[in-house]
Design a protein around this motif. Structure first.
Motif, PDB file in Angstrom:
ATOM      1  N   ASN A  68      12.519   8.273   9.762  1.00 35.03           N
ATOM      2  CA  ASN A  68      11.778   7.054  10.079  1.00 35.03           C
ATOM      3  C   ASN A  68      10.960   6.571   8.888  1.00 35.03           C
ATOM      4  O   ASN A  68      10.813   5.363   8.669  1.00 35.03           O
ATOM      5  N   ALA A  69      10.421   7.507   8.116  1.00 32.69           N
ATOM      6  CA  ALA A  69       9.666   7.123   6.923  1.00 32.69           C
ATOM      7  C   ALA A  69      10.576   6.415   5.918  1.00 32.69           C
ATOM      8  O   ALA A  69      10.212   5.374   5.354  1.00 32.69           O
ATOM      9  N   LEU A  70      11.759   6.977   5.694  1.00 28.30           N
ATOM     10  CA  LEU A  70      12.707   6.344   4.776  1.00 28.30           C
ATOM     11  C   LEU A  70      13.157   4.977   5.294  1.00 28.30           C
ATOM     12  O   LEU A  70      13.255   4.009   4.540  1.00 28.30           O
ATOM     13  N   SER A  71      13.436   4.903   6.589  1.00 29.90           N
ATOM     14  CA  SER A  71      13.881   3.639   7.174  1.00 29.90           C
ATOM     15  C   SER A  71      12.826   2.554   7.032  1.00 29.90           C
ATOM     16  O   SER A  71      13.146   1.380   6.795  1.00 29.90           O
ATOM     17  N   ALA A  72      11.562   2.931   7.166  1.00 30.24           N
ATOM     18  CA  ALA A  72      10.468   1.957   7.121  1.00 30.24           C
ATOM     19  C   ALA A  72      10.381   1.241   5.784  1.00 30.24           C
ATOM     20  O   ALA A  72       9.914   0.104   5.716  1.00 30.24           O
ATOM     21  N   VAL A  73      10.829   1.890   4.715  1.00 25.15           N
ATOM     22  CA  VAL A  73      10.769   1.260   3.392  1.00 25.15           C
ATOM     23  C   VAL A  73      12.142   0.702   2.981  1.00 25.15           C
ATOM     24  O   VAL A  73      12.322   0.262   1.841  1.00 25.15           O
ATOM     25  N   LYS A 115       0.863  -1.194   0.000  1.00 25.15           N
ATOM     26  CA  LYS A 115       0.000   0.000   0.000  1.00 25.15           C
ATOM     27  C   LYS A 115       0.895   1.240   0.000  1.00 25.15           C
ATOM     28  O   LYS A 115       0.925   2.017   0.957  1.00 25.15           O
ATOM     29  N   THR A 116       1.611   1.438  -1.087  1.00 23.09           N
ATOM     30  CA  THR A 116       2.635   2.472  -1.147  1.00 23.09           C
ATOM     31  C   THR A 116       2.062   3.885  -1.151  1.00 23.09           C
ATOM     32  O   THR A 116       2.640   4.793  -0.564  1.00 23.09           O
ATOM     33  N   ARG A 117       0.935   4.096  -1.829  1.00 25.61           N
ATOM     34  CA  ARG A 117       0.351   5.437  -1.866  1.00 25.61           C
ATOM     35  C   ARG A 117      -0.130   5.868  -0.477  1.00 25.61           C
ATOM     36  O   ARG A 117       0.044   7.018  -0.070  1.00 25.61           O
ATOM     37  N   GLU A 118      -0.736   4.929   0.233  1.00 32.33           N
ATOM     38  CA  GLU A 118      -1.201   5.236   1.583  1.00 32.33           C
ATOM     39  C   GLU A 118      -0.022   5.508   2.507  1.00 32.33           C
ATOM     40  O   GLU A 118      -0.077   6.394   3.364  1.00 32.33           O
ATOM     41  N   ALA A 119       1.056   4.762   2.324  1.00 31.40           N
ATOM     42  CA  ALA A 119       2.254   4.977   3.130  1.00 31.40           C
ATOM     43  C   ALA A 119       2.812   6.386   2.920  1.00 31.40           C
ATOM     44  O   ALA A 119       3.207   7.060   3.876  1.00 31.40           O
ATOM     45  N   TYR A 120       2.828   6.845   1.677  1.00 35.16           N
ATOM     46  CA  TYR A 120       3.352   8.177   1.369  1.00 35.16           C
ATOM     47  C   TYR A 120       2.505   9.267   2.035  1.00 35.16           C
ATOM     48  O   TYR A 120       3.030  10.198   2.654  1.00 35.16           O
ATOM     49  N   GLN A 139      10.319   9.658  -3.631  1.00 35.22           N
ATOM     50  CA  GLN A 139       9.598   8.378  -3.641  1.00 35.22           C
ATOM     51  C   GLN A 139      10.363   7.253  -4.343  1.00 35.22           C
ATOM     52  O   GLN A 139       9.762   6.359  -4.944  1.00 35.22           O
ATOM     53  N   LYS A 140      11.671   7.245  -4.244  1.00 34.78           N
ATOM     54  CA  LYS A 140      12.469   6.262  -4.973  1.00 34.78           C
ATOM     55  C   LYS A 140      12.094   4.831  -4.604  1.00 34.78           C
ATOM     56  O   LYS A 140      11.834   3.997  -5.478  1.00 34.78           O
ATOM     57  N   TYR A 141      12.071   4.507  -3.324  1.00 40.53           N
ATOM     58  CA  TYR A 141      11.803   3.133  -2.913  1.00 40.53           C
ATOM     59  C   TYR A 141      10.325   2.767  -3.088  1.00 40.53           C
ATOM     60  O   TYR A 141      10.001   1.604  -3.347  1.00 40.53           O
ATOM     61  N   LEU A 142       9.441   3.732  -2.964  1.00 45.98           N
ATOM     62  CA  LEU A 142       8.026   3.461  -3.184  1.00 45.98           C
ATOM     63  C   LEU A 142       7.764   3.117  -4.651  1.00 45.98           C
ATOM     64  O   LEU A 142       7.045   2.159  -4.964  1.00 45.98           O
ATOM     65  N   ARG A 143       8.368   3.879  -5.552  1.00 40.37           N
ATOM     66  CA  ARG A 143       8.180   3.610  -6.990  1.00 40.37           C
ATOM     67  C   ARG A 143       8.830   2.280  -7.381  1.00 40.37           C
ATOM     68  O   ARG A 143       8.300   1.545  -8.222  1.00 40.37           O
ATOM     69  N   LYS A 144       9.964   1.978  -6.758  1.00 45.39           N
ATOM     70  CA  LYS A 144      10.620   0.706  -7.041  1.00 45.39           C
ATOM     71  C   LYS A 144       9.735  -0.464  -6.617  1.00 45.39           C
ATOM     72  O   LYS A 144       9.622  -1.476  -7.336  1.00 45.39           O
ATOM     73  N   ALA A 145       9.075  -0.333  -5.470  1.00 39.43           N
ATOM     74  CA  ALA A 145       8.183  -1.397  -4.998  1.00 39.43           C
ATOM     75  C   ALA A 145       6.964  -1.527  -5.903  1.00 39.43           C
ATOM     76  O   ALA A 145       6.506  -2.639  -6.198  1.00 39.43           O
TER      77      ALA A 145
END
Length: 462
Positions: A372-377, A303-308, A435-441
């Motif tokens: 923390n947001a970056l670490s979480a992904v 759920k990457t959009r919700e995470a962002y 959003q590098k890691y979110l887009r990668k996922a």
């Protein structure tokens, strides 16, 4: 683990807040009680606390990496992997903690020389570092157990444990420092006994909760569980976190040693101020830690959009809370300082720092929230590099250049710390917005075209 409701922001945050509040209260009560021994004792507790924090990062590397992966695996419905990761996190932290305990118990005098501890503080330093540091392995186990339990979505059990630990610690401090009700009057040594007894009780309680935190109960025989594949994942996320934390703590340790060069009164003032600042930031810290757990869970569930979106919601809430608290401290700080000390020089130094704290707290919230947001992904290397550069050049280098060499003192050192927090906070904010890691996922989850089919509509290729 049966429902996602416990991974809601407030469901996670309020127990963390109460737990952090109690920890801060415990630290403040410690400082008040120790101040009744002497201001020198307070200076020792403050400086040794920075040393302990520096060494703590060695096992928090594993605990933090394991915690993030536990939340991700639960979000991905991989409960058995989450269980294995939690077990490996605990056993690794226990081993590292035992090594740290041996060093601190054996070499307190040598460590004092490295940190410019003055001769008049050495007897108190040796007592406190030897016995509180000797129990470091208990702190390591507490960290691993609490982190794993929280990342299953159960933030209440560590909170209840914290309540019991605080009550016991305050009682033991009182009777062992001052010799109340027939107990021995041990002074600072009594604080060390109280610390270790409370940590032991907390480990026992948390371990019981830990054993029952996963779908399959953990037994003592399971502590031998090991998976090289999953352990590599822990280290992949954890080692940059550890380096980041180590860099920050060693930077603070260096800054504390600079303040020690200014004098014992400046060191005591900074210790008192640090206790009050902690109350400013505890709400923001609770929100930041809760959002790390929530984003890791959402990320694991794809759920990457919700995470962002959730990261910014948490950031705005945290900024509002810490700013309000910093303003309250600015208005009432002079009264709070008198709870700790009546020394006019220390009070004057503390007063000069209250206005600067209005700038410091929002910067810390921005930095921690986005980190923390970056670490979480799993994006932990970029924040590590940013932190090392900024803390080395700005927080540490400029503090020495301006505070010591230029002779501008504690206010200059404080200003350098504020600048460092803003620089790091803005850089990690820009990274998260990319959003590098979110887009990668998201890309990894896209369905791949079958051989012989057109990728756009599934029609047979001609």
């Amino acid at each position: 683990m049966k429902t996602d409701n416990k991974f809601g922001l407030w469901a996670l945050a309020w127990p963390i807040f109460l737990e952090v509040f109690l920890q801060m209260l415990l630290g403040t009560v410690d400082t008040i009680m120790v101040s009744r021994i002497s201001d020198d004792a307070v200076a020792v507790v403050g400086l040794s606390g920075q040393l302990f924090s520096a060494l703590t990062t060695l096992f928090m590397t594993v605990a933090s990496g394991a915690g993030i992966l536990v939340a991700q695996k639960i979000g991905s419905k991989l409960a058995e992997d989450a269980r294995t990761i939690a077990i490996m996190g605990l056993t690794s932290c226990a081993v590292i903690g035992l090594a740290m305990s041996a060093i601190l118990f054996t070499f307190p005098h040598q460590l004092a020389g490295m940190l410019n501890v003055s001769d008049e503080l050495l007897p108190l330093w040796d007592t406190y570092v030897r016995y509180v540091g000797g129990g470091m392995f208990l702190g390591a186990m507490m960290a691993a157990l609490g982190t794993a339990i929280r990342n299953t979505g159960n933030t209440r059990a560590p909170m209840y444990t914290g309540i019991a630990m605080n009550i016991l610690h305050i009682f033991l401090n009182y009777v062992l420092i001052f010799g109340a009700w027939g107990f021995p009057k041990w002074g600072l040594f009594g604080v060390t006994v109280s610390d270790n007894v409370c940590r032991l009780v907390a480990v026992i309680v948390l371990f019981y909760v830990f054993m029952n935190s996963f779908e399959r109960r953990i037994g003592f025989a399971d502590l031998r569980t090991f998976s090289l594949r999953l352990y590599k994942d822990i280290l992949r996320i954890g080692w940059p976190l550890g380096v980041n934390m180590s860099g920050w703590v060693f930077s603070q340790l260096a800054i504390y040693s600079f303040i020690a060069m200014l004098g014992a009164k400046e060191l005591a003032a900074r210790t008192y101020m640090n206790s009050m600042e902690s109350f400013c930031f505890m709400l923001g810290y609770a929100v930041a830690l809760a959002i790390q757990i929530r984003i890791a869970h959402l990320f694991g569930a794809s759920k990457t959009r919700e995470a962002y979106r959730e990261s910014f919601r948490a950031l705005y809430i945290g900024l509002a809370l810490v700013t309000a608290n910093a303003l309250l401290l600015f208005l009432l700080g002079n009264y709070f300082m008198r709870v700790f000390t009546s020394d006019p020089e220390i009070l004057a130094i503390g007063k000069s720092l209250l206005a600067l704290n209005l700038l410091l707290q929002p910067a810390k919230m921005l930095n921690m929230g986005m980190n923390n947001a970056l670490s979480a992904v799993g994006d932990t290397r970029y924040p590590m590099v940013v932190a090392l550069v900024s803390m080395t050049l700005i927080a540490t280098g400029c503090s020495y250049a301006l505070g010591i060499e230029a002779g501008w003192g504690l206010v200059a050192i404080y200003s350098c710390m504020i600048t460092d927090e803003y620089v790091r906070g803005l850089l990690v904010l820009f990274r998260w917005r990319g959003q590098k890691y979110l887009r990668k996922a998201e890309k990894a989850k896209e369905p791949k075209a079958s051989p012989g089919l057109d990728a756009r509509d599934g029609a047979l290729s001609v």
